[in-house]
Design a protein around this motif. Structure first.
Motif, PDB file in Angstrom:
ATOM      1  N   ILE A 115      70.378  13.150  65.034  1.00  0.00           N
ATOM      2  CA  ILE A 115      68.506  13.672  64.775  1.00  0.00           C
ATOM      3  C   ILE A 115      68.376  12.185  63.168  1.00  0.00           C
ATOM      4  O   ILE A 115      67.516  11.337  63.463  1.00  0.00           O
ATOM      5  N   LEU A 116      69.947  12.085  61.921  1.00  0.00           N
ATOM      6  CA  LEU A 116      69.716  11.372  60.980  1.00  0.00           C
ATOM      7  C   LEU A 116      70.384  10.762  60.961  1.00  0.00           C
ATOM      8  O   LEU A 116      71.541  10.579  60.660  1.00  0.00           O
ATOM      9  N   PRO A 117      71.114   9.104  62.100  1.00  0.00           N
ATOM     10  CA  PRO A 117      72.080   8.492  61.912  1.00  0.00           C
ATOM     11  C   PRO A 117      72.150   7.664  60.699  1.00  0.00           C
ATOM     12  O   PRO A 117      73.778   7.546  59.900  1.00  0.00           O
ATOM     13  N   TRP A 118      71.310   7.129  60.095  1.00  0.00           N
ATOM     14  CA  TRP A 118      71.030   6.447  58.808  1.00  0.00           C
ATOM     15  C   TRP A 118      71.767   7.349  57.483  1.00  0.00           C
ATOM     16  O   TRP A 118      72.348   6.830  56.326  1.00  0.00           O
ATOM     17  N   VAL A 119      72.137   8.958  57.991  1.00  0.00           N
ATOM     18  CA  VAL A 119      72.551   9.440  56.310  1.00  0.00           C
ATOM     19  C   VAL A 119      73.926   9.216  56.032  1.00  0.00           C
ATOM     20  O   VAL A 119      74.657   9.354  55.072  1.00  0.00           O
ATOM     21  N   LEU A 120      74.724   9.246  57.479  1.00  0.00           N
ATOM     22  CA  LEU A 120      76.367   9.346  57.613  1.00  0.00           C
ATOM     23  C   LEU A 120      76.556   7.049  56.679  1.00  0.00           C
ATOM     24  O   LEU A 120      76.393   7.091  58.413  1.00  0.00           O
ATOM     25  N   PRO A 121      77.448   6.984  56.455  1.00  0.00           N
ATOM     26  CA  PRO A 121      78.077   6.012  55.528  1.00  0.00           C
ATOM     27  C   PRO A 121      78.720   5.812  56.934  1.00  0.00           C
ATOM     28  O   PRO A 121      79.165   4.484  56.455  1.00  0.00           O
ATOM     29  N   LYS A 122      79.440   6.395  57.398  1.00  0.00           N
ATOM     30  CA  LYS A 122      80.934   6.266  57.901  1.00  0.00           C
ATOM     31  C   LYS A 122      80.381   6.437  59.809  1.00  0.00           C
ATOM     32  O   LYS A 122      79.080   6.993  59.962  1.00  0.00           O
ATOM     33  N   ASP A 123      81.287   6.066  60.244  1.00  0.00           N
ATOM     34  CA  ASP A 123      81.100   6.089  61.964  1.00  0.00           C
ATOM     35  C   ASP A 123      81.480   7.603  62.482  1.00  0.00           C
ATOM     36  O   ASP A 123      81.553   8.426  61.318  1.00  0.00           O
ATOM     37  N   LEU A 124      80.691   8.275  62.941  1.00  0.00           N
ATOM     38  CA  LEU A 124      80.945   9.736  63.788  1.00  0.00           C
ATOM     39  C   LEU A 124      82.070  10.072  63.231  1.00  0.00           C
ATOM     40  O   LEU A 124      82.549  11.125  62.764  1.00  0.00           O
ATOM     41  N   LEU A 125      83.712   9.174  63.755  1.00  0.00           N
ATOM     42  CA  LEU A 125      84.852   9.651  64.014  1.00  0.00           C
ATOM     43  C   LEU A 125      85.251  10.041  62.256  1.00  0.00           C
ATOM     44  O   LEU A 125      86.076  10.649  62.139  1.00  0.00           O
ATOM     45  N   ALA A 126      84.940   8.741  61.048  1.00  0.00           N
ATOM     46  CA  ALA A 126      85.420   8.815  59.943  1.00  0.00           C
ATOM     47  C   ALA A 126      84.508   9.831  59.251  1.00  0.00           C
ATOM     48  O   ALA A 126      85.067  10.444  58.137  1.00  0.00           O
ATOM     49  N   SER A 127      83.479   9.997  59.359  1.00  0.00           N
ATOM     50  CA  SER A 127      82.735  11.620  58.929  1.00  0.00           C
ATOM     51  C   SER A 127      82.899  12.151  59.043  1.00  0.00           C
ATOM     52  O   SER A 127      82.487  13.148  58.356  1.00  0.00           O
ATOM     53  N   GLN A 128      83.470  12.832  60.343  1.00  0.00           N
ATOM     54  CA  GLN A 128      84.943  14.247  59.904  1.00  0.00           C
ATOM     55  C   GLN A 128      85.651  13.903  58.749  1.00  0.00           C
ATOM     56  O   GLN A 128      85.512  15.165  58.479  1.00  0.00           O
ATOM     57  N   LEU A 129      86.468  13.514  58.075  1.00  0.00           N
ATOM     58  CA  LEU A 129      87.067  13.603  57.426  1.00  0.00           C
ATOM     59  C   LEU A 129      85.974  13.640  55.855  1.00  0.00           C
ATOM     60  O   LEU A 129      86.634  13.521  54.539  1.00  0.00           O
ATOM     61  N   THR A 130      83.873  12.878  55.915  1.00  0.00           N
ATOM     62  CA  THR A 130      84.264  13.217  54.807  1.00  0.00           C
ATOM     63  C   THR A 130      83.634  14.309  53.963  1.00  0.00           C
ATOM     64  O   THR A 130      84.124  15.377  53.105  1.00  0.00           O
ATOM     65  N   TRP A 131      83.719  16.309  55.376  1.00  0.00           N
ATOM     66  CA  TRP A 131      84.043  16.734  54.923  1.00  0.00           C
ATOM     67  C   TRP A 131      85.770  17.621  55.027  1.00  0.00           C
ATOM     68  O   TRP A 131      85.388  19.161  53.964  1.00  0.00           O
ATOM     69  N   LEU A 132      86.151  17.088  55.916  1.00  0.00           N
ATOM     70  CA  LEU A 132      87.522  17.824  56.364  1.00  0.00           C
ATOM     71  C   LEU A 132      88.074  17.503  54.968  1.00  0.00           C
ATOM     72  O   LEU A 132      88.196  18.869  54.414  1.00  0.00           O
TER      73      LEU A 132
END
Length: 231
Positions: A115-132
């Motif tokens: 919905i808001l791809p501009w929020v995540l500064p990384k690609d989808l896979l790397a973005s999982q490490l943001t919270w993980l």
């Protein structure tokens, strides 16, 4: 079937409130984001707020939940008489709430990406490490601190103090080589830093070590009777 019955029993013991809290946190940030859009708040600020929900608030929530589960067991004496070893039961409970929180945060990340791809500064896979990485780290830290301090209020204060210190002095933590391995909010403040991936992996490795220590500690179940926090 016996295992599934066991899992359902542990969910009932833990109570549905523990599973509702992570969902409520993510929904609260979603509602706040909607209000900011309506109010035409700066897009960068909105993105930072949503990343903070994933990387800061969700992980701290898990740490506090884990501390509560680790120290509070009104049926401790009964648990120690059962054929299933006490630490196996405890780690099943830890597993349930950790996996549930991970699913909630993963779903939130996927929705942001869609919905808001501009929020995540990384690609989808790397973005999982943001919270993980911070989520597992806070979960492991909350567990071992509660077991060692034997008081969930004190444990919550320690986790909260560390959380606030890293947020308030994020520039120092990001700039110093000795603090970078345990800088919890690297995506929020330094997503393009060259140490970002190393930082995520080091947090996960530290969390694994803390869970191993917790497993060893719970193997000495008699220690749980000394200074048990019954509040």
């Amino acid at each position: 079937m016996k295992f599934l019955d066991h899992v359902r029993g542990e969910v009932r013991i833990l109570g549905w409130l523990l599973f509702i809290i992570p969902v409520a946190i993510m929904l609260a940030f979603a509602l706040l984001a909607m209000m900011m859009f309506v109010g035409h708040v700066n897009r960068d600020f909105t993105a930072a707020m949503l990343i903070a929900g994933l990387e800061a608030c969700g992980p701290l929530t898990l740490g506090l939940l884990m501390a509560t589960m680790a120290i509070q067991d009104p049926a401790l004496e009964l648990q120690l008489t059962l054929p299933v070893r006490y630490r196996v039961t405890m780690f099943l409970r830890f597993f349930l709430i950790v996996v549930w929180t991970m699913l909630v945060e993963c779903l939130a990340t996927l929705l942001l990406h869609a919905i808001l791809p501009w929020v995540l500064p990384k690609d989808l896979l790397a973005s999982q490490l943001t919270w993980l990485a911070p989520t597992i780290w806070f979960g492991a830290s909350g567990t071992i601190l509660a077991l060692l301090l034997r008081n969930r209020a004190t444990c919550g204060a320690v986790l909260g103090f560390l959380w606030l210190i890293e947020l308030a002095f994020h520039g120092y933590f990001a700039a110093q080589a000795w603090t970078q391995p345990w800088f919890l909010f690297a995506t929020l403040y330094t997503p393009t830093a060259n140490f970002w991936l190393t930082n995520r992996l080091e947090l996960l490795a530290t969390a694994l070590l803390l869970f191993i220590v917790s497993w060893w500690y719970l193997g000495h179940s008699e220690w749980r009777f000394y200074g048990e926090d019954n509040s």
